[in-house]
Design a protein around this motif. Sequence first.
Motif, PDB file in Angstrom:
ATOM      1  N   SER A 696      17.348 -37.752  10.469  1.00  0.00           N
ATOM      2  CA  SER A 696      17.485 -36.439  11.130  1.00  0.00           C
ATOM      3  C   SER A 696      17.107 -36.559  12.604  1.00  0.00           C
ATOM      4  CB  SER A 696      16.585 -35.413  10.436  1.00  0.00           C
ATOM      5  OG  SER A 696      16.616 -34.183  11.136  1.00  0.00           O
ATOM      6  N   PHE A 698      16.306 -33.889  14.278  1.00  0.00           N
ATOM      7  CA  PHE A 698      15.563 -32.669  14.601  1.00  0.00           C
ATOM      8  C   PHE A 698      14.074 -32.857  14.323  1.00  0.00           C
ATOM      9  CE2 PHE A 698      19.940 -31.632  13.698  1.00  0.00           C
ATOM     10  CZ  PHE A 698      20.285 -30.865  14.803  1.00  0.00           C
ATOM     11  N   TYR A 729      13.466 -29.977   1.643  1.00  0.00           N
ATOM     12  CA  TYR A 729      13.292 -30.584   2.960  1.00  0.00           C
ATOM     13  C   TYR A 729      11.889 -31.159   3.168  1.00  0.00           C
ATOM     14  CZ  TYR A 729      17.554 -27.908   3.598  1.00  0.00           C
ATOM     15  OH  TYR A 729      18.803 -27.374   3.441  1.00  0.00           O
ATOM     16  N   HIS A 759      14.567 -30.777   8.568  1.00  0.00           N
ATOM     17  CA  HIS A 759      15.937 -30.442   8.166  1.00  0.00           C
ATOM     18  C   HIS A 759      16.879 -31.479   8.748  1.00  0.00           C
ATOM     19  CE1 HIS A 759      19.613 -28.224   7.395  1.00  0.00           C
ATOM     20  NE2 HIS A 759      18.911 -27.337   6.669  1.00  0.00           N
ATOM     21  N   GLU A 761      20.020 -31.146   9.677  1.00  0.00           N
ATOM     22  CA  GLU A 761      21.102 -30.671  10.563  1.00  0.00           C
ATOM     23  C   GLU A 761      20.648 -29.646  11.598  1.00  0.00           C
ATOM     24  OE1 GLU A 761      23.961 -29.178   7.860  1.00  0.00           O
ATOM     25  OE2 GLU A 761      24.624 -31.171   7.173  1.00  0.00           O
ATOM     26  N   ARG A 762      19.417 -29.148  11.509  1.00  0.00           N
ATOM     27  CA  ARG A 762      18.955 -28.157  12.473  1.00  0.00           C
ATOM     28  C   ARG A 762      17.436 -28.144  12.514  1.00  0.00           C
ATOM     29  NH1 ARG A 762      17.099 -23.698   9.796  1.00  0.00           N
ATOM     30  NH2 ARG A 762      17.745 -23.455   7.603  1.00  0.00           N
ATOM     31  N   THR A 763      16.901 -27.361  13.451  1.00  0.00           N
ATOM     32  CA  THR A 763      15.463 -27.214  13.563  1.00  0.00           C
ATOM     33  C   THR A 763      14.988 -26.102  12.633  1.00  0.00           C
ATOM     34  OG1 THR A 763      15.551 -27.894  15.880  1.00  0.00           O
ATOM     35  CG2 THR A 763      13.575 -26.703  15.156  1.00  0.00           C
ATOM     36  N   ASN A 765      12.691 -23.102  11.472  1.00  0.00           N
ATOM     37  CA  ASN A 765      11.893 -22.111  12.204  1.00  0.00           C
ATOM     38  C   ASN A 765      10.584 -21.841  11.475  1.00  0.00           C
ATOM     39  OD1 ASN A 765      12.357 -20.000  10.203  1.00  0.00           O
ATOM     40  ND2 ASN A 765      14.462 -19.921  10.996  1.00  0.00           N
TER      41      ASN A 765
END
Length: 790
Positions: A696, A698, A729, A759, A761-763, A765
Amino acid sequence: MKFSEQWLREWVNPDIDTQELAHQITMAGLEVDDVEPVAGSFSGVIVGEITALAPHPDADKLRVCQVSDGTMTHQVVCGAPNVFEGMKAPFAVIGAILQGNFKIKKAKLRGVESQGMLCSESELGLSDNHEGLMVLPESAPTGTQLRDYLGLDDATIDVDLTPNRSDCLSIRGLAREVGVLNRLTVSEPVIEPVAPVHSDILDVRVRAWEACPRYLGRIIRNVDLSVESPVWMRERLRRSGIRSIDPAVDVTNYVMLELGQPMHAFDLAELDGGIVVRMAESGEKLRLLDGQEISMSEDTLVIADHSKAVAMAGVMGGEHSGVTEKTRDLFLEAAFFDAIAVAGKARSYGLHTESSHRFERGVDYRLQRLAMERATKLLLDIVGGEPGEIIEALSEEDLPEAAPIHLREARVAAILGLAINRTEIEEILTRLGLHIDKLKADGWLVAVPSFRPDISQEIDLIEEIGRIYGYNNLPVTEGVGRLSLRPHPEAKRPLARVRDHLVSLGYQEAITYSFVDPKAQQLLNPEQQGIMLANPISSDMSVMRTTLWTGLLKTLSYNQNRQQQRVRLFETGLRFVKEGEGIEQEPMLAGVVCGGRLPERWSNARGNVDFYDVKGDLESLSAVLGLRLEYRPGRHAALHPGQCAEIVHNNQVVGLIGAIHPAIQKSFDLDGAIFLFELFLNPVLTGYVPNFKEFSKFPEVRRDLAIIVSEGTSYAGVETAIRAQAGEYLTGLRVFDVYEGGNIGEGQKSLALSLFWQHPERTLNDEEVQDLFNRVVSHLGAELGATLRS
């Protein structure tokens, strides 16, 4: 088997020297272990006769002998205790050379001249007997060279036979082999039936036909066992490694060596009523010829009279019925005992005899009558006597039966890599004593003689053809075969991977016996009964192991006794446990660890290994194997209470780890903290299949958690509860602090853990992570009663 080369050459005499003969026998599959002369190197020794004897004037233990060499008399000073007037003994004349290049010269012993030397057996290299002079028969011709008289230009050949070649445990069998190899006819002695001169017979009953299908006996009356066996017989026995005892025993031993049939002679006067061949009664006693009294089990075949056992069948006779100089009437026996019925019986009583050695490997079941006639004739020639009729008890249906074997010509060529001419194959088979009953289009139908119990299938015949044709004459060929690749499951790990990884961790592989001490094993694994061996090597190797720890702890003790304090050993092997009526063989991995955590060195921290070091080694191994092992408290008789854990994989207990129990440590006389582990190999050699997962890009999110749980709660339980609610995750979970005491409360402990999410594919929150974190905390409270530490 040891045998005299001269004796063999009386049966078959190939035109080759001793070394070539030994090589030829070895290349035929009968390995020659040793060839040695039957006597030492000496010359100038003759047969001397002591014609007069007088005490030495100046020494009580010496005597002055007048020794004749057949033409003149020599004065010899002798200190042998058995010298007597009229005695014939080896006489080394002036100029003779004995062993060690010792030359005989004129000498004076305490003032009296000595013109030669009278010799013992040890001085001639005939045996280790040095207690007195060698006594020669009265019939020995005075003045004859001793080497010529005794035929000492001979060699003893020691052949190490494989168990299947029982047919070669005799001069007859070896001569048959040498004759086949050299295409020579064997000159067997002519053995004619001895005509009975009386009709006395003994009542013979067989109650164990399967174990003894054939039993022959004969009464010989009015023998004189005070005479001595002839020197030629005593010499042949000596050269075969058998000591001369008396004529009856010597003759039975001689026939055994000559023909391969063990025999026994009883004192007829000591037999009560008759002979009964039966199985022993439980606990039945028998005092053997060697003076040892044994208590027999019900599976032991015995020769008995109508009131008691008189011999252990195929092994040794009893002392009570043994022959002596006073014996006047003999009962001579020759029997065929089934090899399976007598196998291992001698060893189970701590015995091994020439008879048991042959019967366990198989004796020709048609040989008994021939051996009886041969022994009878030899006895009559030596001790006189009046033979009776031969008594035979026979059960034809219980005798072995060899079915004809179909031998295919194409199969011979395929196995040997050579197409041997049909005529030559038939000649080899015929020379071996095999009978070609019926020719077939593709080969032969071969009947096997009774003296070859080792031949039972086609491949045995091909082996015979190959070794007689000559292994060196077979061509070197490359095997051709169509092979397909066998599927190899990727999840299956090879055992070599386990070994290599443990070696990389500093362990050394041990290989111990599968036979162990029953007392030691009972201490380590009292819940499982070991399988007793029928014929153990020794009392401390008498059961099959149910755990590999028995051998490893013995090896550890051996190392500690030699100042090796830091020891890390592992072993892979089978354990053996009863499973119903059968035996289950289970592959295991076991290890033992003690001593320093690191090798002693100036840069290494000091400190001894502990439970968690060994657990760490297993966790390192499980990572290599692709496994996720769990550890939970356990109990085992060999391990310390409170320092024992079960190793679990897929909810199945696959092993144990822990510190050795103090009582067992004391019993094995071991020092220091010692830790053991053992795993079933089959369930742990299959792990997950490795697969690629993209990293990843991120950022990773970390949350720390401090909880209070009861003291008995395991970390494995905490980890399982966290992973159940932490989501897909969760990438990491670590314990960074364990604390007890203070304001935590009695019976509780604090665990501080770090949880990591990421994650692909993204950060992530904060709300998402906090929601997962809250679910974990809530679940820990519900499942384990955990509370957050303030």
